[in-house]
Motif scaffolding. Sequence first.
Motif, short mmCIF file in Angstrom:
data_model
loop_
_atom_site.label_atom_id
_atom_site.label_comp_id
_atom_site.label_asym_id
_atom_site.label_seq_id
_atom_site.Cartn_x
_atom_site.Cartn_y
_atom_site.Cartn_z
N GLY A 175 0.84 -1.25 0.11
CA GLY A 175 -0.09 0.19 -0.29
C GLY A 175 0.72 1.20 -0.08
O GLY A 175 0.17 2.40 0.17
N GLN A 176 2.04 0.87 -0.19
CA GLN A 176 3.01 2.32 0.10
C GLN A 176 3.99 2.28 -1.11
O GLN A 176 5.37 1.95 -1.29
CB GLN A 176 3.90 2.54 1.27
N ASP A 177 3.60 2.47 -2.43
CA ASP A 177 4.24 2.53 -3.65
C ASP A 177 5.70 3.40 -3.65
O ASP A 177 6.76 2.93 -3.98
CB ASP A 177 3.69 2.69 -4.76
N ASP A 178 5.60 4.44 -2.81
CA ASP A 178 6.69 5.17 -2.67
C ASP A 178 7.88 4.77 -1.62
O ASP A 178 8.99 5.28 -1.65
CB ASP A 178 6.37 6.55 -2.14
N LEU A 179 7.57 3.47 -0.99
CA LEU A 179 8.51 2.96 -0.43
C LEU A 179 9.13 1.67 -1.00
O LEU A 179 9.74 0.59 -0.45
CB LEU A 179 7.89 2.40 1.04
N THR A 180 8.75 1.60 -2.44
CA THR A 180 9.30 0.31 -3.06
C THR A 180 10.57 0.69 -3.56
O THR A 180 10.91 1.56 -4.00
CB THR A 180 8.26 -0.02 -4.16
N LEU A 181 11.49 -0.24 -3.35
CA LEU A 181 12.88 -0.15 -3.64
C LEU A 181 13.48 -1.35 -4.54
O LEU A 181 13.34 -2.44 -3.93
CB LEU A 181 13.88 0.31 -2.52
N ASN A 182 14.12 -1.15 -5.64
CA ASN A 182 14.53 -2.33 -6.33
C ASN A 182 16.33 -1.78 -6.53
O ASN A 182 16.61 -0.71 -7.06
CB ASN A 182 14.38 -2.36 -7.97
N THR A 183 17.14 -2.43 -6.06
CA THR A 183 18.44 -1.89 -5.78
C THR A 183 19.41 -3.27 -5.70
O THR A 183 19.22 -4.18 -5.50
CB THR A 183 18.67 -1.08 -4.59
N GLN A 184 20.65 -2.58 -6.28
CA GLN A 184 21.77 -3.73 -5.87
C GLN A 184 22.55 -3.26 -4.67
O GLN A 184 22.97 -2.21 -4.59
CB GLN A 184 22.84 -3.68 -7.12
N ILE A 185 23.09 -4.01 -3.86
CA ILE A 185 23.99 -3.91 -2.73
C ILE A 185 25.33 -3.45 -3.32
O ILE A 185 25.81 -4.30 -3.84
CB ILE A 185 23.86 -5.06 -1.49
N GLY A 186 25.74 -2.27 -2.95
CA GLY A 186 27.22 -1.98 -3.26
C GLY A 186 28.35 -2.38 -2.33
O GLY A 186 27.83 -3.22 -1.28
N ASN A 187 29.54 -2.11 -2.53
CA ASN A 187 30.46 -2.65 -1.80
C ASN A 187 30.46 -2.11 -0.50
O ASN A 187 31.03 -2.76 0.42
CB ASN A 187 31.89 -2.04 -2.63
N SER A 188 29.50 -0.92 -0.15
CA SER A 188 29.75 -0.52 1.13
C SER A 188 28.84 -1.40 2.15
O SER A 188 28.91 -1.36 3.45
CB SER A 188 29.09 0.77 1.31
N GLY A 189 27.90 -2.33 1.28
CA GLY A 189 27.28 -3.16 2.01
C GLY A 189 25.88 -2.49 2.45
O GLY A 189 25.13 -3.01 3.42
N LYS A 190 25.64 -1.29 2.30
CA LYS A 190 24.57 -0.63 2.71
C LYS A 190 23.59 -0.11 1.20
O LYS A 190 23.97 -0.18 0.42
CB LYS A 190 24.98 1.05 3.10
N ILE A 191 22.19 0.18 1.72
CA ILE A 191 21.33 0.68 0.60
C ILE A 191 20.77 2.10 1.35
O ILE A 191 20.91 2.30 2.58
CB ILE A 191 20.19 -0.26 0.57
N ASN A 192 20.47 2.93 0.41
CA ASN A 192 19.42 4.20 0.87
C ASN A 192 18.15 3.92 0.48
O ASN A 192 17.72 3.80 -0.61
CB ASN A 192 20.21 5.24 -0.01
N TYR A 193 17.38 3.85 1.80
CA TYR A 193 15.99 3.68 1.60
C TYR A 193 15.30 4.78 2.03
O TYR A 193 15.52 5.46 3.08
CB TYR A 193 15.88 2.69 2.69
N PRO A 194 13.95 5.08 1.35
CA PRO A 194 13.42 6.26 1.53
C PRO A 194 12.92 6.50 3.09
O PRO A 194 12.47 5.58 3.79
CB PRO A 194 12.08 6.11 0.72
N PHE A 195 12.86 7.70 3.55
CA PHE A 195 12.60 7.97 4.84
C PHE A 195 13.69 7.52 5.93
O PHE A 195 13.84 8.27 7.19
CB PHE A 195 11.50 7.60 5.39
N LEU A 196 14.32 6.57 5.61
CA LEU A 196 15.34 5.79 6.59
C LEU A 196 16.75 6.22 6.38
O LEU A 196 17.63 6.00 7.17
CB LEU A 196 15.03 4.38 6.80
#
Length: 159
Positions: A25-46
């Motif tokens: 129910g929250q399309d703006d919180l959908t994320l398709n991503t590749q995990i980079g070398n840092s081991g982190k992702i950037n997630y909306p709001f968080l």
Amino acid sequence: MPMNAFANNEYILGSGDHIEIKVYGQDDLTLNTQIGNSGKINYPFLGDIKVSGLTAKQLQNNIYARLNGDFLINPNVFVHITQYRSFYIHGEVRTPGGYPYQPGMTINQAIALAGGLTERASTEKVYIYREGSKEMQNQALLKTKVNAGDTVTIERRFF
């Protein structure tokens, strides 16, 4: 870097994996991503979230806990691995290189992906280097399971 791609039979996320995160129910919180070398992702709001070393379920629970209350009430979070990081095979195979990992894959199946063995290949001198392992390599059998990020070496036999 994860010590092993599987802990207690659960896949451990690492650099190179592609993941999809959805909140029902929250399309703006959908994320398709590749995990980079840092081991982190950037997630909306968080913002930045460390994901390497976690299972998909642990990441799902982490995002749920961080969204619940401040942003949403009882969010329905789903984390899915859309593409696993590669494994690598070299030595006496016809087409050495990196190949897409599939759960449950054995060294024998990895050899098939690499075009089979050369005529000089040894089926006794097979080694596997586990991603994140402190040991350089371990002798392996053709039925040994391959994990994402592993490197398989097939050495030459002597006549």
